[in-house]
Design an enzyme around this catalytic site. Structure first.
Site, short mmCIF file in Angstrom:
data_model
loop_
_atom_site.label_atom_id
_atom_site.label_comp_id
_atom_site.label_asym_id
_atom_site.label_seq_id
_atom_site.Cartn_x
_atom_site.Cartn_y
_atom_site.Cartn_z
N SER A 240 38.39 27.81 99.73
CA SER A 240 38.63 29.24 99.53
C SER A 240 37.78 30.07 100.49
CB SER A 240 38.31 29.65 98.09
OG SER A 240 39.17 29.00 97.19
N CYS B 14 37.77 30.90 90.22
CA CYS B 14 36.49 30.19 90.33
C CYS B 14 35.69 30.43 89.04
CB CYS B 14 35.68 30.66 91.53
SG CYS B 14 34.13 29.75 91.66
#
Ligand code: RRO
Length: 298
Positions: free
Chosen positions: A43, A125
Site C-alpha cells: 500500500s 489497515c
C-alpha cells in the site's frame, strides 16, 4: 486456467496480496516469474513513511502478527512502477493505495493510474491511526471514497475490507454502492502477543494484524457472507497455503485468491496452487466458474 475479475483478465486465479514483496520492481517481477496471475503492490501513500517502531512482526502458531505501520516510499514508488512497465511478459499490476481522507486517495489514484491495471483501495489497515479502521469501518465513508475514485480514474477499483467489524457485508455493500468493481476480503485480524518472560507486549505498536492459516476460517466466513449479499466479484485472501485452502475460499464465493504470508516462505506457491486447482477441476470436468460459491447451494 484463465479467469476474469470484471474486465481484468488473469492467466490464473492466484495473485500476490498487498504488503508482501510489493515495494520494488524487482520483487514484483520475481513474483510474476513464479507464476502469479497478478500482483498487488504494498500500500502506497502520498508521503514516505518509516512505519511503526519495532518489533514490527512476530511469528505465531499458524501465522504472523504484524504492525508494520504502512512503511512505504510514497510517490517515489512511481519510479519502481515505471521500471516494471519497461519489462516484458508482465502480469496485471494492481496498485494498492491508502490515505487519510478523500483528497489523498484522489491524488494518489491520479498519480498512479497510468501505470496500474487496477487500483486496490486499502480501507482496512487494522493498526495505524487515521488510515484504516476509522475509514474502512464506516459505510458512508467507504461509499464516498469509492465513488470519488471511480469518478477520477477509468480503471477497475477494488476495495479491500477489514474483518474487524460487526458486519462486513454492510461495508461490502457500501463499496458496491460506490461503484467498486470488486471487493477484496479480508485484511488482517486485530490481535496481539505478549512475551511471558518480560511480561510485555511483543510488538512495538502493541497491537497488530494477524495473518496466515490461523485466520482462514474467518476469511471463509467473511467471503461466504459477502457472496450472499453482493453482486460484484470477491477476491479472497486470508490463510491460503495450498490449493485445497484456495478451493475453500473459492467455494465460499471468491473468483480469485491472493497469497500473502505463505509467500514469505515459499515463492513457488503461486504455481503450486494454480496447478493444484487446475488438476482438481480437470479430474471432475469442472470449470473454475462452476465451483465459485458452490458451498451456497447446500
Ligand atoms: O503496513 C501495515 O502495517 C499493514 C497494512 Br497497510 C495492512 O493493510 N494490513 C496489515 O496487516 N498491515
Amino acid at each position: 486456467m484463465k479467469t476474469k475479475i470484471g474486465t481484468l483478465k488473469l492467466e490464473n486465479p492466484t495473485m500476490l496480496a498487498a504488503g508482501v514483496l510489493g515495494t520494488t520492481a524487482s520483487s514484483l517481477r520475481r513474483v510474476m516469474q513464479n507464476g502469479a496471475g497478478a500482483v498487488v503492490t504494498k500500500s502506497i501513500g502520498l508521503y514516505p513513511r518509516e512505519g511503526h517502531r519495532g518489533p514490527v512482526l512476530v511469528e505465531i502458531e499458524g501465522g504472523y502478527i504484524n504492525a508494520m505501520g504502512l512503511p512505504n516510499p510514497g510517490l517515489k514508488f512511481i519510479e519502481e512502477l515505471e521500471t516494471l512497465r519497461t519489462l516484458e511478459d508482465l502480469k496485471p499490476i494492481i496498485v494498492s493505495i491508502f490515505g487519510s481522507d478523500e483528497r489523498e486517495f484522489i491524488k494518489l489514484a491520479t498519480s498512479v493510474c497510468r501505470l496500474a491495471d487496477a487500483i486496490e483501495l486499502n480501507l482496512s489497515c487494522p493498526h495505524t491511526k487515521g488510515y484504516g479502521f476509522e475509514i474502512g469501518s464506516q459505510p458512508i465513508v467507504v461509499e464516498t471514497i469509492t465513488k470519488r475514485i471511480k469518478e477520477t480514474v477509468e480503471l477497475p477499483v477494488w476495495v479491500k475490507l477489514t474483518p474487524n467489524v460487526n458486519d462486513i457485508t454492510s461495508i461490502g455493500k457500501a463499496a458496491e454502492r460506490g461503484g467498486a468493481d470488486a471487493v477484496v476480503a479480508i485484511n488482517t485480524v486485530t490481535g496481539m502477543a505478549i512475551d511471558v518472560e518480560s511480561g510485555t507486549p511483543v510488538l512495538g505498536n502493541i497491537f497488530g494484524g494477524v495473518s496466515g492459516r490461523i485466520i482462514r476460517p474467518i476469511a471463509v466466513r467473511c467471503i461466504y457472507e459477502l457472496y450472499r449479499e453482493l453482486d460484484i466479484p470477491i477476491v479472497g485472501v486470508g490463510g491460503v497455503n495450498d490449493y485445497r485452502s484456495a478451493l475453500e475460499l473459492i467455494m465460499a464465493g471468491a473468483e480469485a485468491i491472493q497469497l500473502g504470508s505463505i509467500v514469505a516462505k515459499k515463492i513457488s506457491i503461486f504455481k503450486e496452487v494454480s496447478d493444484g486447482i487446475a488438476t482438481y477441476l480437470g479430474e471432475r470436468n469442472f470449470n473454475l466458474r462452476d465451483i465459485v460459491g458452490i458451498a451456497h447451494r447446500r
